[in-house]
Design a protein around this motif. Structure first.
Motif, PDB file in Angstrom:
ATOM      1  N   THR A 232     -18.847 -13.221   9.149  1.00 29.10           N
ATOM      2  CA  THR A 232     -17.898 -13.721   8.142  1.00 29.10           C
ATOM      3  C   THR A 232     -16.511 -13.161   8.387  1.00 29.10           C
ATOM      4  O   THR A 232     -15.511 -13.882   8.278  1.00 29.10           O
ATOM      5  N   LEU A 233     -16.421 -11.885   8.741  1.00 30.26           N
ATOM      6  CA  LEU A 233     -15.124 -11.283   9.035  1.00 30.26           C
ATOM      7  C   LEU A 233     -14.513 -11.871  10.301  1.00 30.26           C
ATOM      8  O   LEU A 233     -13.309 -12.148  10.356  1.00 30.26           O
ATOM      9  N   VAL A 234     -15.322 -12.080  11.315  1.00 27.64           N
ATOM     10  CA  VAL A 234     -14.824 -12.659  12.564  1.00 27.64           C
ATOM     11  C   VAL A 234     -14.298 -14.065  12.298  1.00 27.64           C
ATOM     12  O   VAL A 234     -13.215 -14.435  12.778  1.00 27.64           O
ATOM     13  N   ARG A 235     -15.017 -14.830  11.507  1.00 28.15           N
ATOM     14  CA  ARG A 235     -14.563 -16.196  11.202  1.00 28.15           C
ATOM     15  C   ARG A 235     -13.301 -16.175  10.338  1.00 28.15           C
ATOM     16  O   ARG A 235     -12.465 -17.074  10.459  1.00 28.15           O
ATOM     17  N   SER A 236     -13.122 -15.143   9.531  1.00 28.61           N
ATOM     18  CA  SER A 236     -11.870 -14.989   8.774  1.00 28.61           C
ATOM     19  C   SER A 236     -10.701 -14.716   9.711  1.00 28.61           C
ATOM     20  O   SER A 236      -9.585 -15.187   9.471  1.00 28.61           O
TER      21      SER A 236
END
Length: 185
Positions: A30-34
């Motif tokens: 989720t952080l990487v996609r953010s």
């Protein structure tokens, strides 16, 4: 620290390249996609951030590069990864060959304020400002431990640099000659 760093960068209209360790990226997609949604660039920072990878043989070193890239591509949902950054700046010919074989270019920094050593917010700010120049690539850390000092330094630096007329851009991929790319930093 990463969500706070993303928020600070977004608020300052600053771009950045996130050098993600493959296994950590898989644990926090989720952080990487953010990062990707925010318009930030991705950089393979190895599979495990093994500072002793050069002692484990060429096959292991190649796997650190290629597995890290694969993990980051999985975590990001297939986003483009343009760069590789060697843990600790411990570049060598085997890693460079694996990086180029994977279609990546080296991300080398010009300014390492050593924020990972937690020298204090003021020291991080001072070290960044001392080496600041057009085209600088400033290395800061938002993972791998308590990064509150880095977050504080960014919160202080970003609006002041923007107010002083500095702009923030993503680095251009540079295919360096292998011997130059293999030089430790």
């Amino acid at each position: 620290a990463m969500p706070m760093v993303l928020a600070l960068l977004t608020r300052a209209h600053a771009t950045a390249t996130f050098c993600d360790v493959g296994q950590r990226a898989l644990a926090a997609p989720t952080l990487v996609r953010s990062e990707v949604r925010g318009g930030f660039a991705l950089c393979d920072h190895s599979r495990d951030h093994d500072l002793r990878m050069s002692r484990r043989g060429a096959g292991y070193e190649r796997a650190e590069v290629t597995d890290g890239l694969h993990d980051l591509q999985l975590a990001s949902g297939g986003a483009q990864v343009r760069f590789y950054r060697q843990p600790g700046g411990l570049w060598n010919p085997t890693v460079v060959a694996a990086m180029y074989d994977a279609g990546l270019d080296p991300l080398r920094w010009t300014d390492d304020p050593r924020d990972w050593s937690r020298p204090g917010m003021a020291a991080i700010v001072q070290r960044v400002l001392l080496r600041l120049r057009p085209g600088a690539v400033i290395l800061l850390h938002d993972g791998g431990g308590n990064r509150s000092q880095t977050v504080q330094a960014l919160a202080w630096l970003l609006p002041r640099l923007r107010g002083a007329g500095w702009t923030f851009t993503l680095p251009e991929p540079r295919h360096l000659p292998s011997a130059e790319a293999a030089q430790p930093q």
